[in-house]
Scaffold this motif. Structure first.
Motif, PDB file in Angstrom:
ATOM      1  N   UNK A   1      24.392 -65.562 -72.330  1.00 47.90           N
ATOM      2  CA  UNK A   1      25.680 -64.935 -72.611  1.00 47.90           C
ATOM      3  C   UNK A   1      25.911 -64.539 -74.056  1.00 47.90           C
ATOM      4  N   UNK A   2      24.920 -64.800 -74.922  1.00 48.18           N
ATOM      5  CA  UNK A   2      25.028 -64.346 -76.297  1.00 48.18           C
ATOM      6  C   UNK A   2      23.622 -64.147 -76.850  1.00 48.18           C
ATOM      7  N   UNK A   3      23.520 -63.457 -77.968  1.00 48.06           N
ATOM      8  CA  UNK A   3      22.217 -63.139 -78.558  1.00 48.06           C
ATOM      9  C   UNK A   3      21.785 -64.298 -79.434  1.00 48.06           C
ATOM     10  N   UNK A   4      20.838 -65.059 -78.938  1.00 46.78           N
ATOM     11  CA  UNK A   4      20.483 -66.308 -79.598  1.00 46.78           C
ATOM     12  C   UNK A   4      20.036 -66.113 -81.044  1.00 46.78           C
ATOM     13  N   UNK A   5      19.308 -65.037 -81.325  1.00 42.40           N
ATOM     14  CA  UNK A   5      18.761 -64.897 -82.686  1.00 42.40           C
ATOM     15  C   UNK A   5      19.825 -64.568 -83.726  1.00 42.40           C
ATOM     16  N   UNK A   6      21.058 -64.435 -83.301  1.00 41.80           N
ATOM     17  CA  UNK A   6      22.170 -64.231 -84.239  1.00 41.80           C
ATOM     18  C   UNK A   6      22.974 -65.517 -84.464  1.00 41.80           C
ATOM     19  N   UNK A   7      22.421 -66.622 -83.994  1.00 43.50           N
ATOM     20  CA  UNK A   7      23.132 -67.889 -84.107  1.00 43.50           C
ATOM     21  C   UNK A   7      22.235 -69.006 -84.618  1.00 43.50           C
ATOM     22  N   UNK A   8      22.792 -69.814 -85.501  1.00 41.97           N
ATOM     23  CA  UNK A   8      22.175 -71.106 -85.801  1.00 41.97           C
ATOM     24  C   UNK A   8      22.521 -72.053 -84.655  1.00 41.97           C
ATOM     25  N   UNK A   9      21.589 -72.931 -84.347  1.00 40.00           N
ATOM     26  CA  UNK A   9      21.806 -73.893 -83.275  1.00 40.00           C
ATOM     27  C   UNK A   9      21.721 -75.302 -83.850  1.00 40.00           C
ATOM     28  N   UNK A  10      22.678 -76.091 -83.499  1.00 41.56           N
ATOM     29  CA  UNK A  10      22.692 -77.477 -83.945  1.00 41.56           C
ATOM     30  C   UNK A  10      22.613 -78.433 -82.774  1.00 41.56           C
ATOM     31  N   UNK A  11      22.008 -79.574 -83.035  1.00 38.52           N
ATOM     32  CA  UNK A  11      22.024 -80.691 -82.088  1.00 38.52           C
ATOM     33  C   UNK A  11      22.925 -81.775 -82.670  1.00 38.52           C
ATOM     34  N   UNK A  12      23.790 -82.293 -81.826  1.00 39.96           N
ATOM     35  CA  UNK A  12      24.703 -83.356 -82.197  1.00 39.96           C
ATOM     36  C   UNK A  12      24.523 -84.513 -81.223  1.00 39.96           C
ATOM     37  N   UNK A  13      24.997 -85.674 -81.609  1.00 36.54           N
ATOM     38  CA  UNK A  13      24.971 -86.801 -80.692  1.00 36.54           C
ATOM     39  C   UNK A  13      26.233 -87.635 -80.882  1.00 36.54           C
ATOM     40  N   UNK A  14      26.593 -88.299 -79.804  1.00 31.89           N
ATOM     41  CA  UNK A  14      27.752 -89.173 -79.849  1.00 31.89           C
ATOM     42  C   UNK A  14      27.461 -90.414 -79.024  1.00 31.89           C
ATOM     43  N   UNK A  43      26.278 -73.642 -81.011  1.00 33.20           N
ATOM     44  CA  UNK A  43      25.858 -72.404 -81.668  1.00 33.20           C
ATOM     45  C   UNK A  43      26.868 -71.970 -82.717  1.00 33.20           C
ATOM     46  N   UNK A  44      26.364 -71.685 -83.920  1.00 30.79           N
ATOM     47  CA  UNK A  44      27.183 -71.172 -85.011  1.00 30.79           C
ATOM     48  C   UNK A  44      26.717 -69.758 -85.357  1.00 30.79           C
ATOM     49  N   UNK A  45      27.620 -68.788 -85.462  1.00 27.33           N
ATOM     50  CA  UNK A  45      27.199 -67.392 -85.660  1.00 27.33           C
ATOM     51  C   UNK A  45      26.565 -67.132 -87.016  1.00 27.33           C
ATOM     52  N   UNK A  46      25.693 -66.135 -87.046  1.00 25.43           N
ATOM     53  CA  UNK A  46      25.070 -65.668 -88.288  1.00 25.43           C
ATOM     54  C   UNK A  46      26.161 -65.387 -89.298  1.00 25.43           C
ATOM     55  N   UNK A  47      25.938 -65.837 -90.521  1.00 21.82           N
ATOM     56  CA  UNK A  47      26.941 -65.674 -91.565  1.00 21.82           C
ATOM     57  C   UNK A  47      27.681 -66.953 -91.878  1.00 21.82           C
ATOM     58  N   UNK A  48      27.546 -67.933 -91.004  1.00 22.29           N
ATOM     59  CA  UNK A  48      28.113 -69.250 -91.302  1.00 22.29           C
ATOM     60  C   UNK A  48      27.371 -69.843 -92.487  1.00 22.29           C
ATOM     61  N   UNK A  49      28.022 -70.716 -93.198  1.00 16.87           N
ATOM     62  CA  UNK A  49      27.333 -71.356 -94.319  1.00 16.87           C
ATOM     63  C   UNK A  49      26.190 -72.202 -93.772  1.00 16.87           C
ATOM     64  N   UNK A  50      25.258 -72.516 -94.673  1.00 17.00           N
ATOM     65  CA  UNK A  50      24.111 -73.311 -94.265  1.00 17.00           C
ATOM     66  C   UNK A  50      24.088 -74.637 -95.003  1.00 17.00           C
ATOM     67  N   UNK A  51      23.919 -75.731 -94.240  1.00 19.92           N
ATOM     68  CA  UNK A  51      24.002 -75.813 -92.786  1.00 19.92           C
ATOM     69  C   UNK A  51      25.449 -75.649 -92.335  1.00 19.92           C
ATOM     70  N   UNK A  52      25.635 -75.190 -91.130  1.00 22.96           N
ATOM     71  CA  UNK A  52      26.996 -74.931 -90.659  1.00 22.96           C
ATOM     72  C   UNK A  52      27.845 -76.202 -90.627  1.00 22.96           C
ATOM     73  N   UNK A  53      29.118 -76.057 -90.963  1.00 23.18           N
ATOM     74  CA  UNK A  53      30.032 -77.162 -90.790  1.00 23.18           C
ATOM     75  C   UNK A  53      30.408 -77.296 -89.327  1.00 23.18           C
TER      76      UNK A  53
END
Length: 124
Positions: A25-38, A97-107
């Motif tokens: 549903x979105x263009x993956x190469x335009x997004x940073x991807x993060x893994x989180x855990x809880x 997923x955080x969009x391209x243009x987000x700071x690095x690493x994304x908040x």
């Protein structure tokens, strides 16, 4: 838009698991991807992320040298290889997923899309 995390399970200390995050549903190469855990009773923690373009990666200190994040844009997938697992790695793991243009690493508040979690249990 969907992010589907999978690959969790029960593993003994020292074992390995590979988590997958399949996206649609979105263009993956335009997004940073993060893994989180809880973990139960704890706050959500950023584990690792991979940038949209330059293939930069980032890891929380506690998993450095044990976890490896990678992505395959052609398969709309991001992976988290987890080795030398410890009981303290037990948690529900989520991808986002955080969009391209987000700071690095994304908040945390820059992640636009979130998936359901997959449970990782490390126990003997």
């Amino acid at each position: 838009v969907q992010l589907q995390a999978s690959g969790g399970g029960l593993v003994k200390p020292g074992g390995s698991l590979k988590l997958s995050c399949l996206t649609s549903g979105f263009t993956l190469d335009r997004y940073a991807i993060g893994w989180f855990r809880q973990a139960p009773g704890k706050e959500r923690e950023g584990v690792s992320c991979i940038s949209a373009g330059e293939r930069g990666t980032d890891y929380v200190e506690s998993v450095k040298g044990r976890f490896t994040i990678s992505r395959d844009n052609a398969k709309n997938a991001v992976y988290l290889q987890m080795n030398s697992l410890k009981p303290e790695d037990t948690a529900a793991y989520y991808c986002a997923a955080a969009p391209l243009g987000s700071r690095w690493p994304p908040g945390l508040n820059q992640y636009k899309y979130w998936g359901q979690g997959t449970l990782v249990t490390v126990s003997s």
